[in-house]
Write an enzyme that holds these catalytic residues in place. Sequence first.
Site, PDB file in Angstrom:
ATOM      1  N   ASP A   3       0.881  -1.157   0.000  1.00 44.60           N
ATOM      2  CA  ASP A   3       0.000   0.000   0.000  1.00 44.60           C
ATOM      3  C   ASP A   3       0.928   1.218   0.000  1.00 44.60           C
ATOM      4  O   ASP A   3       2.126   1.088   0.303  1.00 44.60           O
ATOM      5  CB  ASP A   3      -0.859  -0.046   1.276  1.00 44.60           C
ATOM      6  CG  ASP A   3      -1.670   1.204   1.459  1.00 44.60           C
ATOM      7  OD1 ASP A   3      -2.308   1.657   0.492  1.00 44.60           O
ATOM      8  OD2 ASP A   3      -1.650   1.764   2.576  1.00 44.60           O
ATOM      9  N   LEU A   4       0.410   2.377  -0.358  1.00 47.36           N
ATOM     10  CA  LEU A   4       1.282   3.563  -0.421  1.00 47.36           C
ATOM     11  C   LEU A   4       1.124   4.457   0.817  1.00 47.36           C
ATOM     12  O   LEU A   4       2.040   4.568   1.647  1.00 47.36           O
ATOM     13  CB  LEU A   4       0.954   4.358  -1.694  1.00 47.36           C
ATOM     14  CG  LEU A   4       1.707   5.675  -1.870  1.00 47.36           C
ATOM     15  CD1 LEU A   4       3.201   5.443  -2.081  1.00 47.36           C
ATOM     16  CD2 LEU A   4       1.143   6.448  -3.071  1.00 47.36           C
ATOM     17  N   ASP A   5      -0.070   5.083   0.925  1.00 44.68           N
ATOM     18  CA  ASP A   5      -0.309   6.047   2.003  1.00 44.68           C
ATOM     19  C   ASP A   5      -0.232   5.353   3.361  1.00 44.68           C
ATOM     20  O   ASP A   5      -1.032   4.465   3.661  1.00 44.68           O
ATOM     21  CB  ASP A   5      -1.703   6.682   1.841  1.00 44.68           C
ATOM     22  CG  ASP A   5      -1.824   7.520   0.569  1.00 44.68           C
ATOM     23  OD1 ASP A   5      -0.876   8.244   0.242  1.00 44.68           O
ATOM     24  OD2 ASP A   5      -2.879   7.446  -0.088  1.00 44.68           O
ATOM     25  N   THR A  51       1.423  10.079   3.968  1.00 45.12           N
ATOM     26  CA  THR A  51       0.553  11.049   3.296  1.00 45.12           C
ATOM     27  C   THR A  51      -0.793  11.182   4.003  1.00 45.12           C
ATOM     28  O   THR A  51      -1.557  12.093   3.687  1.00 45.12           O
ATOM     29  CB  THR A  51       0.347  10.647   1.821  1.00 45.12           C
ATOM     30  OG1 THR A  51       0.539   9.238   1.735  1.00 45.12           O
ATOM     31  CG2 THR A  51       1.331  11.337   0.918  1.00 45.12           C
ATOM     32  N   LYS A  60      -8.732   5.743   6.184  1.00 44.67           N
ATOM     33  CA  LYS A  60      -7.521   5.134   5.623  1.00 44.67           C
ATOM     34  C   LYS A  60      -7.869   3.975   4.687  1.00 44.67           C
ATOM     35  O   LYS A  60      -8.641   3.087   5.063  1.00 44.67           O
ATOM     36  CB  LYS A  60      -6.586   4.672   6.742  1.00 44.67           C
ATOM     37  CG  LYS A  60      -5.963   5.867   7.450  1.00 44.67           C
ATOM     38  CD  LYS A  60      -4.898   5.459   8.437  1.00 44.67           C
ATOM     39  CE  LYS A  60      -4.259   6.716   9.017  1.00 44.67           C
ATOM     40  NZ  LYS A  60      -3.380   6.424  10.140  1.00 44.67           N
ATOM     41  N   SER A  62      -2.524   0.540  -4.335  1.00 47.70           N
ATOM     42  CA  SER A  62      -3.018   1.715  -3.606  1.00 47.70           C
ATOM     43  C   SER A  62      -4.365   2.183  -4.147  1.00 47.70           C
ATOM     44  O   SER A  62      -4.627   2.080  -5.343  1.00 47.70           O
ATOM     45  CB  SER A  62      -2.000   2.852  -3.742  1.00 47.70           C
ATOM     46  OG  SER A  62      -2.573   4.087  -3.371  1.00 47.70           O
ATOM     47  N   ALA A  63      -5.192   2.733  -3.251  1.00 43.81           N
ATOM     48  CA  ALA A  63      -6.491   3.272  -3.668  1.00 43.81           C
ATOM     49  C   ALA A  63      -6.344   4.649  -4.297  1.00 43.81           C
ATOM     50  O   ALA A  63      -7.272   5.174  -4.904  1.00 43.81           O
ATOM     51  CB  ALA A  63      -7.406   3.374  -2.451  1.00 43.81           C
ATOM     52  N   LYS A  91     -11.164  -0.612  -1.474  1.00 39.68           N
ATOM     53  CA  LYS A  91     -10.901  -1.550  -0.381  1.00 39.68           C
ATOM     54  C   LYS A  91     -12.036  -1.375   0.620  1.00 39.68           C
ATOM     55  O   LYS A  91     -12.476  -0.246   0.795  1.00 39.68           O
ATOM     56  CB  LYS A  91      -9.561  -1.204   0.304  1.00 39.68           C
ATOM     57  CG  LYS A  91      -8.347  -1.358  -0.607  1.00 39.68           C
ATOM     58  CD  LYS A  91      -7.093  -0.831   0.074  1.00 39.68           C
ATOM     59  CE  LYS A  91      -5.925  -0.760  -0.901  1.00 39.68           C
ATOM     60  NZ  LYS A  91      -4.728  -0.147  -0.346  1.00 39.68           N
ATOM     61  N   GLU A 149       0.088  -3.428   4.615  1.00 37.44           N
ATOM     62  CA  GLU A 149      -1.017  -2.466   4.738  1.00 37.44           C
ATOM     63  C   GLU A 149      -1.046  -1.798   6.113  1.00 37.44           C
ATOM     64  O   GLU A 149      -0.746  -2.436   7.111  1.00 37.44           O
ATOM     65  CB  GLU A 149      -2.338  -3.234   4.592  1.00 37.44           C
ATOM     66  CG  GLU A 149      -3.041  -3.072   3.289  1.00 37.44           C
ATOM     67  CD  GLU A 149      -3.592  -1.688   3.020  1.00 37.44           C
ATOM     68  OE1 GLU A 149      -3.616  -0.844   3.942  1.00 37.44           O
ATOM     69  OE2 GLU A 149      -3.994  -1.434   1.886  1.00 37.44           O
ATOM     70  N   ASP A 150      -1.441  -0.529   6.129  1.00 42.03           N
ATOM     71  CA  ASP A 150      -1.578   0.163   7.423  1.00 42.03           C
ATOM     72  C   ASP A 150      -3.043   0.369   7.810  1.00 42.03           C
ATOM     73  O   ASP A 150      -3.330   0.897   8.876  1.00 42.03           O
ATOM     74  CB  ASP A 150      -0.916   1.553   7.364  1.00 42.03           C
ATOM     75  CG  ASP A 150      -1.701   2.515   6.496  1.00 42.03           C
ATOM     76  OD1 ASP A 150      -2.097   2.103   5.386  1.00 42.03           O
ATOM     77  OD2 ASP A 150      -1.937   3.653   6.919  1.00 42.03           O
TER      78      ASP A 150
HETATM   79  C1  BG6 Z   1      -5.707   5.851   0.126  1.00 37.40           C
HETATM   80  C2  BG6 Z   1      -5.775   6.679   1.380  1.00 37.40           C
HETATM   81  O1  BG6 Z   1      -4.413   5.377  -0.067  1.00 37.40           O
HETATM   82  O2  BG6 Z   1      -6.077   6.626  -1.007  1.00 37.40           O
HETATM   83  C3  BG6 Z   1      -7.151   7.316   1.525  1.00 37.40           C
HETATM   84  O3  BG6 Z   1      -5.497   5.866   2.508  1.00 37.40           O
HETATM   85  C4  BG6 Z   1      -7.481   8.102   0.256  1.00 37.40           C
HETATM   86  O4  BG6 Z   1      -7.159   8.149   2.653  1.00 37.40           O
HETATM   87  C5  BG6 Z   1      -7.392   7.185  -0.955  1.00 37.40           C
HETATM   88  O5  BG6 Z   1      -8.798   8.650   0.341  1.00 37.40           O
HETATM   89  C6  BG6 Z   1      -7.671   7.923  -2.272  1.00 37.40           C
HETATM   90  O6  BG6 Z   1      -6.681   8.878  -2.500  1.00 37.40           O
HETATM   91  P1  BG6 Z   1      -6.679   9.975  -3.634  1.00 37.40           P
HETATM   92  O7  BG6 Z   1      -5.263  10.444  -3.669  1.00 37.40           O
HETATM   93  O8  BG6 Z   1      -7.109   9.323  -4.894  1.00 37.40           O
HETATM   94  O9  BG6 Z   1      -7.637  11.043  -3.211  1.00 37.40           O
HETATM   95 MG    MG Z   2      -2.668   3.157   3.641  1.00 37.61          MG
END
Ligand code: BG6
Ligand code: MG
Length: 223
Positions: A10-12, A18, A46, A116-117, A147, A171-172
């Site tokens: 996962d990224l964030d 972030t 998250k 990542s989402a 997710k 994943e966090d």
């Molecule tokens: C996830 C974050 O990685 O991405 C969420 O944990 C975030 O908080 C989601 O809403 C979507 O991100 P973005 O950058 O497309 O608005």
């Molecule tokens: Mg995350």
Amino acid sequence: MLKNSTCIFDLDGVICDTAKYHFKAWRRLANELGFDFTEEDNEKLKGVSRTESLKLILQWGKKEITDEAELERLADMKNEWYLDYITRMTPEEILPGVKNFLDELKKKKIKIVLGSASKNAQIILDKIGITDYFDAIIDGTKTTKSKPDPEVFLLGAEAVKAKPKECIVFEDAQKGIEAALKGGFYTVGVGNSDALEEAQIIIPGFEYIEYKEILEALNAGTK
Ligand code: BG6
Ligand code: MG
């Protein structure tokens, strides 16, 4: 028995922090709409997509907005503020130990995948300078389901021709762990949130952790 398994990150919150920028930008939006929300509420966002996050926040603020164009305008406004933060990110914002861990995987020729989402994932990876590590990047621009649906990880595994049982997801977020478990992946919770307890193992972060220790723990079935 797991051996040289593909690693899906996962990224964030896993590679960089972030989540604090998401929080600041969403909070600014809430404040403009006349309400506030806490960091504790933010935990529930998250791993959740932008559209789903907006819906949750509006619920917390008891704002009933159903007009699609207005919802899009609000999400875009939040994203503009978020972009202001992330376009200023530098490689110093990679979380401790992550780079060493990725180097170890590269040396062992283990596939590295992003799951990542976020629709901003590519910008962030470029800003922190680690795009080249990834054999496949699956992000919010390539998925249709948020997710805890396992879609993002299934597409990630498929992209490197691996089966879920041959992959470890890092994943966090509770929603991310749930998604990975639903997809049949091995899961490593990253961080100290209570919400990670469903993960097979939990690590505080990547500092002082080696890939082989993670494999050993997963193979031993220990927490
Ligand atoms: C996830 C974050 O990685 O991405 C969420 O944990 C975030 O908080 C989601 O809403 C979507 O991100 P973005 O950058 O497309 O608005
Ligand atoms: Mg995350």
